[in-house]
Enzyme design. Structure first.
Site, PDB file in Angstrom:
ATOM      1  N   ILE A 197       0.848  -1.201   0.000  1.00  0.00           N
ATOM      2  CA  ILE A 197       0.000   0.000   0.000  1.00  0.00           C
ATOM      3  C   ILE A 197       0.875   1.241   0.000  1.00  0.00           C
ATOM      4  O   ILE A 197       1.832   1.353   0.771  1.00  0.00           O
ATOM      5  CB  ILE A 197      -0.924   0.013   1.247  1.00  0.00           C
ATOM      6  CG1 ILE A 197      -1.914  -1.144   1.178  1.00  0.00           C
ATOM      7  CG2 ILE A 197      -1.670   1.354   1.349  1.00  0.00           C
ATOM      8  CD1 ILE A 197      -2.737  -1.319   2.439  1.00  0.00           C
ATOM      9  N   LYS A 198       0.521   2.157  -0.886  1.00  0.00           N
ATOM     10  CA  LYS A 198       1.155   3.482  -0.921  1.00  0.00           C
ATOM     11  C   LYS A 198       0.031   4.448  -0.611  1.00  0.00           C
ATOM     12  O   LYS A 198      -0.961   4.518  -1.351  1.00  0.00           O
ATOM     13  CB  LYS A 198       1.705   3.711  -2.328  1.00  0.00           C
ATOM     14  CG  LYS A 198       2.031   5.131  -2.725  1.00  0.00           C
ATOM     15  CD  LYS A 198       2.298   5.130  -4.236  1.00  0.00           C
ATOM     16  CE  LYS A 198       3.012   6.346  -4.766  1.00  0.00           C
ATOM     17  NZ  LYS A 198       2.295   7.588  -4.700  1.00  0.00           N
ATOM     18  N   THR A 199       0.173   5.166   0.493  1.00  0.00           N
ATOM     19  CA  THR A 199      -0.926   6.055   0.863  1.00  0.00           C
ATOM     20  C   THR A 199      -0.414   7.292   1.583  1.00  0.00           C
ATOM     21  O   THR A 199       0.785   7.471   1.768  1.00  0.00           O
ATOM     22  CB  THR A 199      -1.991   5.306   1.700  1.00  0.00           C
ATOM     23  OG1 THR A 199      -3.174   6.104   1.769  1.00  0.00           O
ATOM     24  CG2 THR A 199      -1.508   4.985   3.121  1.00  0.00           C
TER      25      THR A 199
END
Ligand code: FBP
Length: 280
Positions: A197-199
């Site tokens: 996840i890139k957030t």
């Protein structure tokens, strides 16, 4: 670990599917020590020429600098990956970004990403992963989530890890960096099969730790617009790492910096060695 546990581990490994092994192998190339700095470079599509200083307008120059600085992986669109393969091949793993939107579209249509690449082409060029964006909360969330699910399913066949750009965005999202919102977007990302996840950063180590601890996959911070003071960005990276984050996916804070290589290396020091930003 006792002999019984050893055996259990062997049995699990023996039953692992080929694609499960492939995902593990490729993930370990991207996050070698479980952490990573991924250089994001899809801005030519997403934002257009306004993001680049004249001396950085040629993507080959930028990819050369990224490789020279030693980043752990590159996130590129298919076309830029092809045009720069002689620079990165055999040196840095590539993640191919499979969705996008241009900023030329009418503003209300910019909350929708669509397919711009295919898993099989990423595999063919030797990529170690693929990536796609879902704007959680946007009117087009259903179409983007469906596209993402298709990418997950295709990637499963080839053992490619899938990174999601989990971006809460839309009329009901008042604050994109809010802990609850980021936690929800991260959880939804896991639910549809994201491996990484890139957030968004949530503003503090404590709140980001709660995000990281709420999901069973690595969480990397999305860079964001360039900060005026480079130290400020490094402090945020340090906070992400202190929170148990797996690193950062960063574009503008590196390629819009005067000192491209120095900035990238400072980020690498914080991510991999826990360096104190005040001493860099
Ligand atoms: P940055 O570090 O420059 O923010 O890059 C991360 C990224 O997700 C890029 O991959 C993408 O092009 C861009 O940000 C999208 O930014 P936004 O949608 O906020 O304009």
């Amino acid at each position: 670990m006792g002999a019984g546990e050893d055996r259990e581990e062997c049995v699990v490994m023996a039953l692992d599917s080929c694609s499960g092994i492939g995902k593990r192998v490729r993930l370990s190339r991207i996050l070698k020590d479980g952490k990573g700095v991924v250089f994001a470079f899809d801005h030519g599509f997403e934002h257009g020429p306004s993001d680049f200083a004249p001396e950085r307008s040629n993507p080959r120059k930028v990819v050369e600098l990224a490789v020279e600085s030693g980043v752990d992986a590159l996130m590129l669109t298919r076309g830029v990956a092809q045009a720069t393969a002689d620079i990165w091949a055999g040196r840095v793993p590539v993640i191919v970004k499979l969705t996008g939107k241009t900023s030329l579209r009418p503003p209300d249509m910019q909350m929708q990403q669509y397919r711009i690449g295919f898993v099989e082409d990423a595999v063919a060029m030797g990529a170690d992963g693929v990536a796609a964006t879902v704007y959680w909360g946007a009117p087009g969330e259903d179409a983007m989530a469906e596209e993402f699910a298709a990418i997950v399913s295709e990637s499963e066949r080839f053992g490619l890890p899938v990174m999601i750009l989990a971006y809460p965005r839309g009329p009901s999202i008042i604050e994109r960096h809010d802990e609850y919102i980021v936690k929800y977007a991260s959880r939804a990302s896991v639910e549809i099969g994201a491996d990484i996840i890139k957030t968004h950063y949530t503003g503090s180590t404590e709140s980001f730790r709660r995000v990281v601890e709420s999901v069973p996959v690595p969480v990397l911070m999305s860079g964001g617009a360039k900060t005026e003071d480079p130290k400020e960005f490094l402090r945020t990276v340090k906070s992400v790492m202190d929170a148990g984050g797996a690193g950062v996916v960063v574009g503008r804070n590196v390629f819009q910096s005067q000192d491209f290589v120095g900035t990238a290396r400072a980020i690498l020091e914080v991510v991999h060695k826990g360096a104190d930003p005040e001493r860099l």
